[in-house]
Design an enzyme around this catalytic site. Sequence first.
Site, PDB file in Angstrom:
ATOM      1  N   LYS A 175      18.450  16.091 -37.596  1.00 55.01           N
ATOM      2  CA  LYS A 175      19.439  15.320 -36.846  1.00 55.01           C
ATOM      3  C   LYS A 175      19.841  14.072 -37.639  1.00 55.01           C
ATOM      4  O   LYS A 175      19.057  13.550 -38.419  1.00 55.01           O
ATOM      5  CB  LYS A 175      18.850  14.903 -35.489  1.00 55.01           C
ATOM      6  CG  LYS A 175      18.435  16.090 -34.617  1.00 55.01           C
ATOM      7  CD  LYS A 175      17.583  15.645 -33.440  1.00 55.01           C
ATOM      8  CE  LYS A 175      16.267  15.052 -33.872  1.00 55.01           C
ATOM      9  NZ  LYS A 175      15.342  14.749 -32.767  1.00 55.01           N
ATOM     10  N   THR A 208      20.293   4.567 -26.560  1.00 57.95           N
ATOM     11  CA  THR A 208      20.051   5.919 -27.086  1.00 57.95           C
ATOM     12  C   THR A 208      18.598   6.352 -26.861  1.00 57.95           C
ATOM     13  O   THR A 208      18.106   7.232 -27.553  1.00 57.95           O
ATOM     14  CB  THR A 208      20.382   5.981 -28.592  1.00 57.95           C
ATOM     15  OG1 THR A 208      19.603   4.976 -29.254  1.00 57.95           O
ATOM     16  CG2 THR A 208      21.857   5.776 -28.860  1.00 57.95           C
ATOM     17  N   GLY A 210      15.736   8.365 -25.829  1.00 59.18           N
ATOM     18  CA  GLY A 210      15.545   9.747 -25.364  1.00 59.18           C
ATOM     19  C   GLY A 210      16.544  10.757 -25.910  1.00 59.18           C
ATOM     20  O   GLY A 210      16.546  11.908 -25.485  1.00 59.18           O
ATOM     21  N   THR A 211      17.366  10.337 -26.883  1.00 56.70           N
ATOM     22  CA  THR A 211      18.364  11.298 -27.401  1.00 56.70           C
ATOM     23  C   THR A 211      17.699  12.515 -28.052  1.00 56.70           C
ATOM     24  O   THR A 211      18.176  13.643 -27.896  1.00 56.70           O
ATOM     25  CB  THR A 211      19.289  10.640 -28.453  1.00 56.70           C
ATOM     26  OG1 THR A 211      18.480   9.873 -29.349  1.00 56.70           O
ATOM     27  CG2 THR A 211      20.333   9.767 -27.814  1.00 56.70           C
ATOM     28  N   GLY A 212      16.598  12.274 -28.769  1.00 54.00           N
ATOM     29  CA  GLY A 212      15.948  13.391 -29.477  1.00 54.00           C
ATOM     30  C   GLY A 212      15.365  14.405 -28.513  1.00 54.00           C
ATOM     31  O   GLY A 212      15.521  15.623 -28.684  1.00 54.00           O
ATOM     32  N   CYS A 213      14.695  13.899 -27.466  1.00 53.60           N
ATOM     33  CA  CYS A 213      14.108  14.809 -26.454  1.00 53.60           C
ATOM     34  C   CYS A 213      15.214  15.593 -25.761  1.00 53.60           C
ATOM     35  O   CYS A 213      15.101  16.813 -25.549  1.00 53.60           O
ATOM     36  CB  CYS A 213      13.347  14.015 -25.392  1.00 53.60           C
ATOM     37  SG  CYS A 213      12.038  12.984 -26.051  1.00 53.60           S
TER      38      CYS A 213
HETATM   39  N1  LIG Z   1      24.985   6.528 -32.034  1.00 49.29           N
HETATM   40  C1  LIG Z   1      25.101   7.840 -31.844  1.00 49.29           C
HETATM   41  N2  LIG Z   1      26.309   8.391 -31.559  1.00 49.29           N
HETATM   42  C2  LIG Z   1      26.435   9.733 -31.366  1.00 49.29           C
HETATM   43  N3  LIG Z   1      25.401  10.590 -31.458  1.00 49.29           N
HETATM   44  C3  LIG Z   1      24.183  10.107 -31.744  1.00 49.29           C
HETATM   45  C4  LIG Z   1      23.954   8.715 -31.941  1.00 49.29           C
HETATM   46  N4  LIG Z   1      22.625   8.528 -32.208  1.00 49.29           N
HETATM   47  C5  LIG Z   1      22.057   9.739 -32.155  1.00 49.29           C
HETATM   48  N5  LIG Z   1      22.982  10.710 -31.891  1.00 49.29           N
HETATM   49  C6  LIG Z   1      22.724  12.140 -31.710  1.00 49.29           C
HETATM   50  O1  LIG Z   1      21.600  12.234 -30.848  1.00 49.29           O
HETATM   51  C7  LIG Z   1      20.733  13.298 -31.258  1.00 49.29           C
HETATM   52  C8  LIG Z   1      19.357  12.736 -31.618  1.00 49.29           C
HETATM   53  O2  LIG Z   1      19.458  12.147 -32.874  1.00 49.29           O
HETATM   54  P1  LIG Z   1      18.429  11.209 -33.631  1.00 49.29           P
HETATM   55  O3  LIG Z   1      18.689   9.795 -33.241  1.00 49.29           O
HETATM   56  O4  LIG Z   1      18.550  11.518 -35.087  1.00 49.29           O
HETATM   57  O5  LIG Z   1      17.016  11.696 -33.093  1.00 49.29           O
HETATM   58  P2  LIG Z   1      15.814  10.948 -32.369  1.00 49.29           P
HETATM   59  O6  LIG Z   1      16.319  10.504 -31.022  1.00 49.29           O
HETATM   60  O7  LIG Z   1      14.774  12.019 -32.307  1.00 49.29           O
HETATM   61  O8  LIG Z   1      15.424   9.803 -33.238  1.00 49.29           O
HETATM   62  C9  LIG Z   1      21.467  13.988 -32.421  1.00 49.29           C
HETATM   63  O9  LIG Z   1      22.267  15.025 -31.921  1.00 49.29           O
HETATM   64  C10 LIG Z   1      22.328  12.858 -32.999  1.00 49.29           C
HETATM   65  O10 LIG Z   1      23.451  13.346 -33.697  1.00 49.29           O
HETATM   66  C1  LIG Z   2       6.781  10.461 -23.817  1.00 50.55           C
HETATM   67  C2  LIG Z   2       7.760  10.310 -24.916  1.00 50.55           C
HETATM   68  N1  LIG Z   2       8.076  11.375 -25.668  1.00 50.55           N
HETATM   69  C3  LIG Z   2       8.968  11.253 -26.681  1.00 50.55           C
HETATM   70  C4  LIG Z   2       9.552  10.032 -26.968  1.00 50.55           C
HETATM   71  C5  LIG Z   2      10.515   9.887 -28.109  1.00 50.55           C
HETATM   72  O1  LIG Z   2      11.720  10.279 -27.651  1.00 50.55           O
HETATM   73  P1  LIG Z   2      13.089  10.245 -28.454  1.00 50.55           P
HETATM   74  O2  LIG Z   2      13.996  11.187 -27.805  1.00 50.55           O
HETATM   75  O3  LIG Z   2      12.829  10.425 -29.896  1.00 50.55           O
HETATM   76  O4  LIG Z   2      13.592   8.820 -28.083  1.00 50.55           O
HETATM   77  P2  LIG Z   2      13.208   7.393 -28.569  1.00 50.55           P
HETATM   78  O5  LIG Z   2      11.839   6.984 -28.154  1.00 50.55           O
HETATM   79  O6  LIG Z   2      13.315   7.483 -30.056  1.00 50.55           O
HETATM   80  O7  LIG Z   2      14.233   6.559 -27.931  1.00 50.55           O
HETATM   81  C6  LIG Z   2       9.208   8.946 -26.153  1.00 50.55           C
HETATM   82  N2  LIG Z   2       9.758   7.736 -26.367  1.00 50.55           N
HETATM   83  N3  LIG Z   2       8.297   9.106 -25.149  1.00 50.55           N
END
Ligand SMILES: Nc1ncnc2c1ncn2[C@@H]1O[C@H](COP(=O)(O)OP(=O)(O)O)[C@@H](O)[C@H]1O
Ligand SMILES: Cc1ncc(COP(=O)(O)OP(=O)(O)O)c(N)n1
Length: 267
Positions: A175, A208, A210-213
């Site tokens: 991602k 943002t 929780g976007t990854g989950c």
């Molecule tokens: N600022 C943003 N604008 C649009 N899409 C985003 C943004 N930040 C993250 N995403 C999208 O959210 C999802 C999670 O991305 P990422 O941030 O790389 O993962 P994580 O939340 O695990 O750190 C991906 O589909 C990414 O393209």
């Molecule tokens: C309980 C728990 N699981 C996973 C995460 C990480 O989630 P993610 O979607 O990568 O979001 P951020 O923490 O990066 O905002 C979490 N925080 N808690």
Amino acid sequence: MTVYKALTIAGSDSGGGAGIQADLKTFQELGVFGMSAITAVTAQNTLGVQGVYPLSAEAVAAQIESVAADLGADAVKTGMLFSADIIRTVAEQVKKHGWERLVVDPVMIAKGGAPLLQEEAVAALKEALLPLAFVITPNIPEAEALTGIAIRTMDDRREAARLLHRMGARYVVIKGGHDDEGEETVDLLYNGSEFSYFKSKRIDTRHTHGTGCTFAAAVAAELAKGRHPVDAVGTAKSFVQAAISEPLGIGQGHGPTNHWAYRQYGE
Ligand SMILES: Nc1ncnc2c1ncn2[C@@H]1O[C@H](COP(=O)(O)OP(=O)(O)O)[C@@H](O)[C@H]1O
Ligand SMILES: Cc1ncc(COP(=O)(O)OP(=O)(O)O)c(N)n1
């Protein structure tokens, strides 16, 4: 009526933006019955993680056994697994129940910097779970930790994706949320022979959490319905884009995304 079912094996986020709570909301929004096996309870909100309370590997196995023995699952997603013990237990359970549609989100560190995976557990993730992954969905720092490749460019990302595929994951998504160059966020998908790119406008927001989950849960929900991984990733990208575009404006820190935005406003 066919009821599609997805199981998430992950940590609980008391703030409701990430972890089990994000996964179940996403399953529900995409029309899939959600089930859960909790690996750890976190005391967490939009300001950060205040506490981590892992469950025993035995308690995790018991939850998974209960689901498998009665309901079954069309797809399974893993998130925060915390320890090598839990990772090995989850891998054994996945093999035992013959679950092939497995999405591994290799959660390591929360956005605020709190560790959600013990350092020594990274090796277990690589050895025991990664080879079972149908789809793996690391962000850039997680792909770096799994491969040892420093990712600065798209070429680096492609190299890391090739290596993760060689390590056993059938489909690799790296991602692009952490690559803050340019107007777009680009998620890269590798199927072992070709790359695909899923792009959307980068939204300038701190909300943002929780976007990854949410992304990985949307992939799992679509796989549970029998969709092809490429289509599942496309829907997940649109789902997350909608969720970030329509922030809820709650909490004092990095707010959660809006899980009902995709249903309410579409892409
Ligand atoms: N600022 C943003 N604008 C649009 N899409 C985003 C943004 N930040 C993250 N995403 C999208 O959210 C999802 C999670 O991305 P990422 O941030 O790389 O993962 P994580 O939340 O695990 O750190 C991906 O589909 C990414 O393209
Ligand atoms: C309980 C728990 N699981 C996973 C995460 C990480 O989630 P993610 O979607 O990568 O979001 P951020 O923490 O990066 O905002 C979490 N925080 N808690």
